[in-house]
Write an enzyme that holds these catalytic residues in place. Sequence first.
Site, PDB file in Angstrom:
ATOM      1  N   LYS A   1       0.834  -1.221   0.000  1.00 18.06           N
ATOM      2  CA  LYS A   1       0.000   0.000   0.000  1.00 18.06           C
ATOM      3  C   LYS A   1       0.862   1.262   0.000  1.00 18.06           C
ATOM      4  CE  LYS A   1      -2.542  -1.242   3.482  1.00 18.06           C
ATOM      5  NZ  LYS A   1      -3.435  -1.415   4.608  1.00 18.06           N
TER       6      LYS A   1
ATOM      7  N   HIS B   1      15.256 -10.377 -19.206  1.00 18.16           N
ATOM      8  CA  HIS B   1      15.055  -9.173 -20.020  1.00 18.16           C
ATOM      9  C   HIS B   1      14.412  -8.081 -19.155  1.00 18.16           C
ATOM     10  CE1 HIS B   1      13.864  -6.452 -23.195  1.00 18.16           C
ATOM     11  NE2 HIS B   1      14.787  -7.063 -23.920  1.00 18.16           N
TER      12      HIS B   1
ATOM     13  N   ASP C   1      14.653 -12.128 -29.746  1.00 25.07           N
ATOM     14  CA  ASP C   1      14.091 -10.823 -29.434  1.00 25.07           C
ATOM     15  C   ASP C   1      12.988 -11.072 -28.401  1.00 25.07           C
ATOM     16  OD1 ASP C   1      13.671  -8.159 -29.525  1.00 25.07           O
ATOM     17  OD2 ASP C   1      13.279  -8.057 -31.679  1.00 25.07           O
TER      18      ASP C   1
END
Length: 405
Positions: A93, A259, A170
């Site tokens: 929170k 990544h 990729d």
Amino acid sequence: MMNHCVATYRLYDDRADFHKKAEGIAVGLTVGSWTDLPEAAKADMEKHLGRVVSVQEHHSDVPGERCAEISIAYPDINFSHDIPALLVTIFGKLSMDGRIKLIDVNWSDEFKQAFPGPKFGVDGVRKLVDVHDRPLLMSIFKSVIGHDLQTLREQFYQQALGGVNLIKDDEILFENPLTPIGRRVRVCMQAAQEAEQRTGKKLLYAVNLTGPTFSLRDQALRAIEAGANALLFNVLGYGYDVLHALSQDRDITVPIAAHPALAGSYYPSPHHGISASLVLGKFMRLAGADLVLFPSPYGSVTMPKEETQAIREALTTAAIDAPPSFPVPSAGIHPGLVPLLIRDFGTDVVVNAGGGVHGHPLGTAAGGRAFVQAIDAVMQGSSLEGFAADHEELRAAIQAWGVKQ
Ligand SMILES: CSCCC(=O)C(=O)COP(=O)(O)O
């Protein structure tokens, strides 16, 4: 003696008493209404109570703005030993409550026991490619969507002929009917073997693990069975806990490259989010990433140099009891940046390029060779320009992109 994880935040407020604020966080994120409870209940709650470790008011660069760095210790008994529980405790929170940024976390030895870290790390990856004394070179598939297996195979082969040590998918290549992961791995690993006969270099292919969370493990096992010797994983799309589960799985016997996609939604603001050194450094290593990509200070997608150095430190420091992860500063990298990369990241680094390999004026294989030559030059103490005099590929790369000082 109780164990704690200590979180450090940077907090901005124009008027607030920072000590009071810190107290409010320590209590609010642990036992809540501790001070209003009857004595007996207070004693029961004591061991769950967060404690303020320090409050240091700092000068802010923005005129009229006040800021402080505060550290709070959270008892380990409050949360299970996993990254989601830790993050929700220290910044759940709170992440939505005003101008506050989580900048560091130090976990207890007890918490750390659940996290052996990378299975391979720097040394393990070096062993797999049999390169021990210089930076590694990785190239990235580019323009892969909509292409068939033969096209990808040829692109892989050309990258491999360039002499790279790793090739990664990729990150936007997902499971698809034209190049499904199992068949993609088979044809690419066949190309890797053919190239190895010509280059004499071992090669890792980090294939992109994608799809619904609950099918990732099966997909990884199928890819490994097809011959995959590394995995690429979009960690922040799934969460650190998923990386942790994959990296600790005994049947997943290959390195995992993390990544950084989506990381920019966490770290860039000075006032909100989570620091880059946590997002792309500490938590990636804790969760078991063997290699971690992140923006470099000088390519196309950039990050301030101090932040890249903080990531490198988090990935490699001996102060964390886990094998180091390989730093992979990326995006817009070309051979003319290799001296800077090695100066700033040392030799335990992976030089990683997509456009800088495929966009080489003499083609993809020449692109890889230009990088190998740039690394050779730096390792031999030569200037790139001097080395390029009798290395055609490096010369063409410098003509195309220059050398950055
Ligand atoms: C922002 S770090 C991720 C780099 C990456 O995945 C990539 O594809 C970079 O490609 P480039 O052509 O810029 O080398």
